[in-house]
Design a protein around this motif. Structure first.
Motif, PDB file in Angstrom:
ATOM      1  N   SER B  30      31.768  76.954  64.540  1.00  0.00           N
ATOM      2  CA  SER B  30      33.066  76.406  64.142  1.00  0.00           C
ATOM      3  C   SER B  30      34.171  77.434  64.380  1.00  0.00           C
ATOM      4  CB  SER B  30      33.045  75.986  62.683  1.00  0.00           C
ATOM      5  OG  SER B  30      32.625  77.061  61.882  1.00  0.00           O
ATOM      6  N   ASN B  31      33.832  78.699  64.289  1.00  0.00           N
ATOM      7  CA  ASN B  31      34.794  79.749  64.605  1.00  0.00           C
ATOM      8  C   ASN B  31      34.017  81.022  64.910  1.00  0.00           C
ATOM      9  OD1 ASN B  31      34.872  81.797  62.162  1.00  0.00           O
ATOM     10  ND2 ASN B  31      34.728  79.755  61.291  1.00  0.00           N
ATOM     11  N   ASN B  92      30.396  81.403  62.556  1.00  0.00           N
ATOM     12  CA  ASN B  92      30.282  80.541  61.386  1.00  0.00           C
ATOM     13  C   ASN B  92      29.976  79.128  61.863  1.00  0.00           C
ATOM     14  OD1 ASN B  92      30.862  79.261  58.817  1.00  0.00           O
ATOM     15  ND2 ASN B  92      31.949  81.141  58.343  1.00  0.00           N
ATOM     16  N   GLY B  94      29.716  75.010  60.690  1.00  0.00           N
ATOM     17  CA  GLY B  94      30.113  74.041  59.689  1.00  0.00           C
ATOM     18  C   GLY B  94      31.102  74.631  58.715  1.00  0.00           C
ATOM     19  N   THR B  95      30.883  74.346  57.450  1.00  0.00           N
ATOM     20  CA  THR B  95      31.799  74.845  56.432  1.00  0.00           C
ATOM     21  C   THR B  95      31.138  75.897  55.555  1.00  0.00           C
ATOM     22  OG1 THR B  95      31.130  73.068  54.960  1.00  0.00           O
ATOM     23  CG2 THR B  95      33.074  72.685  56.327  1.00  0.00           C
ATOM     24  N   ALA B  96      29.973  76.362  55.967  1.00  0.00           N
ATOM     25  CA  ALA B  96      29.278  77.367  55.169  1.00  0.00           C
ATOM     26  C   ALA B  96      30.037  78.674  55.190  1.00  0.00           C
ATOM     27  CB  ALA B  96      27.873  77.576  55.712  1.00  0.00           C
ATOM     28  N   SER B  97      30.113  79.327  54.056  1.00  0.00           N
ATOM     29  CA  SER B  97      30.841  80.596  54.015  1.00  0.00           C
ATOM     30  C   SER B  97      29.922  81.763  54.325  1.00  0.00           C
ATOM     31  CB  SER B  97      31.483  80.780  52.645  1.00  0.00           C
ATOM     32  OG  SER B  97      30.488  80.766  51.634  1.00  0.00           O
ATOM     33  N   LYS B  98      29.056  81.570  55.310  1.00  0.00           N
ATOM     34  CA  LYS B  98      28.159  82.634  55.732  1.00  0.00           C
ATOM     35  C   LYS B  98      28.371  82.916  57.198  1.00  0.00           C
ATOM     36  CE  LYS B  98      24.247  80.684  54.721  1.00  0.00           C
ATOM     37  NZ  LYS B  98      22.778  80.541  54.578  1.00  0.00           N
TER      38      LYS B  98
END
Lengths: 113, 111
Positions: B30-31, B92, B94-98
């Motif tokens: 995602s980024n 990164n 999805g939206t996981a903060s890992k």
């Protein structure tokens, strides 16, 4: 403005000993992380905390426990140190949003003999 | 699990030469973020790329994010001794903060 502060900077343990690595941030960040860095392997996530009161396992959690004491502090505990845990440990924090950059502490160099 | 590889592992250049490190992910990102770690120091955030095909510049540094969002590159033009260090990409999903960090490329620059 100290940013992310880790203690201690250096530590030598004998196999089987326990210790806690301390980390504190003063940037009012929600998320905090513990990474270990080994030569040729980059940074590997041990545990993270997306917000106060929550913790989750990362890539290499075995042999470690964590505590998110409050919004500022996130500690990493080795209950029974092993030579395989010899590494440099970095604490980091990040602000709102999954894409927020990480701010790292100066690291703890741990040797287990 | 997600894997992020970087090549080369190490590069030694003469000051003034160009340098490029490549980052490849096993999954769509995602980024992507880039960090620099000086010898004996800690990683420091350089930049983030979010859009497919995005290109960003910081003085002599050019960052690219692939069209498929599975690879990225960092190019340094006319290296200087101050560029010495290890460069990491970190992705990164999805939206996981890992973030998953790449294996890093160590750059050595000599006069």
């Amino acid at each position: 403005n100290a940013g992310v502060t880790q203690t201690p900077k250096f530590q030598v343990l004998k196999t089987g000993q326990s210790m806690t690595l301390q980390c504190a941030q003063d940037m009012n960040h929600n998320s905090m992380y513990w990474y270990r860095q080994d030569p040729g392997m980059g940074l590997r996530l041990i545990y993270y905390s997306a917000s106060e009161g929550t913790t989750d396992k990362g890539e290499v959690p075995n042999g470690y426990n964590v505590s998110r004491l409050n919004k500022r502090e996130f500690s990493l505990r080795l209950e029974s140190a092993a030579p395989s845990q010899t590494s440099v440990y970095f604490c980091a924090s990040s602000g709102e949003g999954f894409a927020s950059p990480l701010h790292f502490g100066n690291g703890t160099r741990l040797t287990v003999t | 699990g997600q894997q992020v590889m970087q090549i080369p592992q190490y590069q030694h250049v003469q000051e003034g030469e160009d340098f490029t490190t490549y980052c490849n992910s096993s999954t769509t990102l995602s980024n992507i973020q880039w960090y620099k770690q000086r010898p004996g120091g800690h990683p420091v955030f350089l930049i983030q790329l979010v859009k497919s095909g995005e290109v960003k510049k910081q003085k002599r540094l050019t960052f690219q994010f692939g069209e498929a969002k599975k690879n990225s590159s960092l190019h340094i033009t006319a290296t200087q001794t101050t560029d010495v260090g290890t460069y990491f990409c970190a992705g990164n999903t999805g939206t996981a903060s890992k973030l998953t960090f790449g294996t890093g490329t160590r750059l050595q620059v000599t006069l």
